[in-house]
Design an enzyme around this catalytic site. Sequence first.
Site, PDB file in Angstrom:
ATOM      1  N   LYS A  53       0.845  -1.205   0.000  1.00  0.00           N
ATOM      2  CA  LYS A  53       0.000   0.000   0.000  1.00  0.00           C
ATOM      3  C   LYS A  53       0.875   1.248   0.000  1.00  0.00           C
ATOM      4  O   LYS A  53       0.625   2.200  -0.746  1.00  0.00           O
ATOM      5  CB  LYS A  53      -0.943  -0.013   1.219  1.00  0.00           C
ATOM      6  CG  LYS A  53      -2.055  -1.046   1.091  1.00  0.00           C
ATOM      7  CD  LYS A  53      -2.870  -1.241   2.362  1.00  0.00           C
ATOM      8  CE  LYS A  53      -3.857  -2.387   2.185  1.00  0.00           C
ATOM      9  NZ  LYS A  53      -4.660  -2.701   3.367  1.00  0.00           N
ATOM     10  N   GLN A  97      -4.602  -1.382   9.516  1.00  0.00           N
ATOM     11  CA  GLN A  97      -4.533  -2.720   8.923  1.00  0.00           C
ATOM     12  C   GLN A  97      -5.144  -3.752   9.871  1.00  0.00           C
ATOM     13  O   GLN A  97      -4.841  -3.772  11.062  1.00  0.00           O
ATOM     14  CB  GLN A  97      -3.060  -3.075   8.607  1.00  0.00           C
ATOM     15  CG  GLN A  97      -2.878  -4.364   7.834  1.00  0.00           C
ATOM     16  CD  GLN A  97      -3.495  -4.344   6.432  1.00  0.00           C
ATOM     17  OE1 GLN A  97      -3.603  -3.300   5.798  1.00  0.00           O
ATOM     18  NE2 GLN A  97      -3.905  -5.500   5.953  1.00  0.00           N
ATOM     19  N   ASP A 120     -10.976   3.090   3.985  1.00  0.00           N
ATOM     20  CA  ASP A 120     -11.296   1.659   3.905  1.00  0.00           C
ATOM     21  C   ASP A 120     -12.807   1.437   3.830  1.00  0.00           C
ATOM     22  O   ASP A 120     -13.255   0.345   3.487  1.00  0.00           O
ATOM     23  CB  ASP A 120     -10.775   0.944   5.165  1.00  0.00           C
ATOM     24  CG  ASP A 120      -9.568   0.069   4.898  1.00  0.00           C
ATOM     25  OD1 ASP A 120      -9.396  -0.384   3.748  1.00  0.00           O
ATOM     26  OD2 ASP A 120      -8.797  -0.169   5.854  1.00  0.00           O
TER      27      ASP A 120
HETATM   28  N1  GUN Z   1      -6.939  -6.744   6.068  1.00  0.00           N
HETATM   29  C1  GUN Z   1      -7.302  -7.484   5.004  1.00  0.00           C
HETATM   30  N2  GUN Z   1      -7.878  -6.707   4.051  1.00  0.00           N
HETATM   31  C2  GUN Z   1      -7.883  -5.450   4.537  1.00  0.00           C
HETATM   32  C3  GUN Z   1      -8.334  -4.206   4.014  1.00  0.00           C
HETATM   33  O1  GUN Z   1      -8.874  -4.084   2.910  1.00  0.00           O
HETATM   34  N3  GUN Z   1      -8.143  -3.133   4.826  1.00  0.00           N
HETATM   35  C4  GUN Z   1      -7.565  -3.228   6.054  1.00  0.00           C
HETATM   36  N4  GUN Z   1      -7.445  -2.126   6.778  1.00  0.00           N
HETATM   37  N5  GUN Z   1      -7.140  -4.367   6.570  1.00  0.00           N
HETATM   38  C5  GUN Z   1      -7.300  -5.465   5.803  1.00  0.00           C
END
Ligand code: GUN
Length: 287
Positions: A53, A97, A120
């Site tokens: 990311k 995350q 998100d």
């Molecule tokens: N863990 C797995 N997929 C995601 C996501 O799309 N966003 C976040 N913040 N954590 C995750």
Amino acid sequence: MVARLIDGKALAEELRTGFKVRVAALSAQGHRPGLAVILAGEDPASQVYVRNKVNACEAAGIFSLKISYPADVSQKTLLAKIAELNADPAIHGILVQLPLPRHIDETTVLETIAPEKDVDGFHAVNIGTLAQGNPRFIPCTPYGVMKMLEANGIDPTGKEAVVIGRSNIAGKPMALLLLNASATVTVCHSKTRDLAAHARRADILVAAIGKPRFVTADMVKPGATVIDIGINRLPEKEGGKLCGDVDFEAVRGIASLITPVPGGVGPMTITMLLANTIEAAERRNWA
Ligand code: GUN
């Protein structure tokens, strides 16, 4: 029939090219988009996702701030950092995350993020507006899937869509998006009776369960569009490779369109995170 591949990597690249103009325009006005990514703990998969990311932000010209904590970080420390980021005008998007360490209450943490910085789309306000059919931030993975359907000429209107999995991150928002797009939606999960019979009715079948090769050929209607959201690492004795929730080799002989893993939904998830961050920066003065 051998299914045509839905190339998420190519679509992601195309969309990211389009982002450059928007990022340049914002930066020229002194509002370079900024994303803060919070990681708590040392989960290896989460570390890879966060690194990807941050790298994607850099490539797109988006400012990124990675904040890492040890697994024993207190909830108070996390909440204080989120409050600080909520008030920081250089940060337009905040992402925590998941999963979080077990002693941390995920809901409390996610609800502390300002909804207008929740790129998100996991905050109750953003899930609520999505459920009402008037979304502001859409969770990145299902948002990416909708873009893939659109780019491949699949209109969900009136189609039977079956989503396997009901997580807050993928399955539930996926079902809401397909419903908003006028599909007839069925959500299957671990307590569903005769899941295969439901799956076989699907014109659009989405697998989001996190079980390697769960969807087998007998669960797929000939000509269906099959979307694989799973990213599973096979055990070393089976090659240690990445593998989706769909038995790709078997199902590609039955479906008409299918996403590969890797190179399918994965690149689109990060792309839609960039899209949401740019949008947050563009709407920074929103009411
Ligand atoms: N863990 C797995 N997929 C995601 C996501 O799309 N966003 C976040 N913040 N954590 C995750």
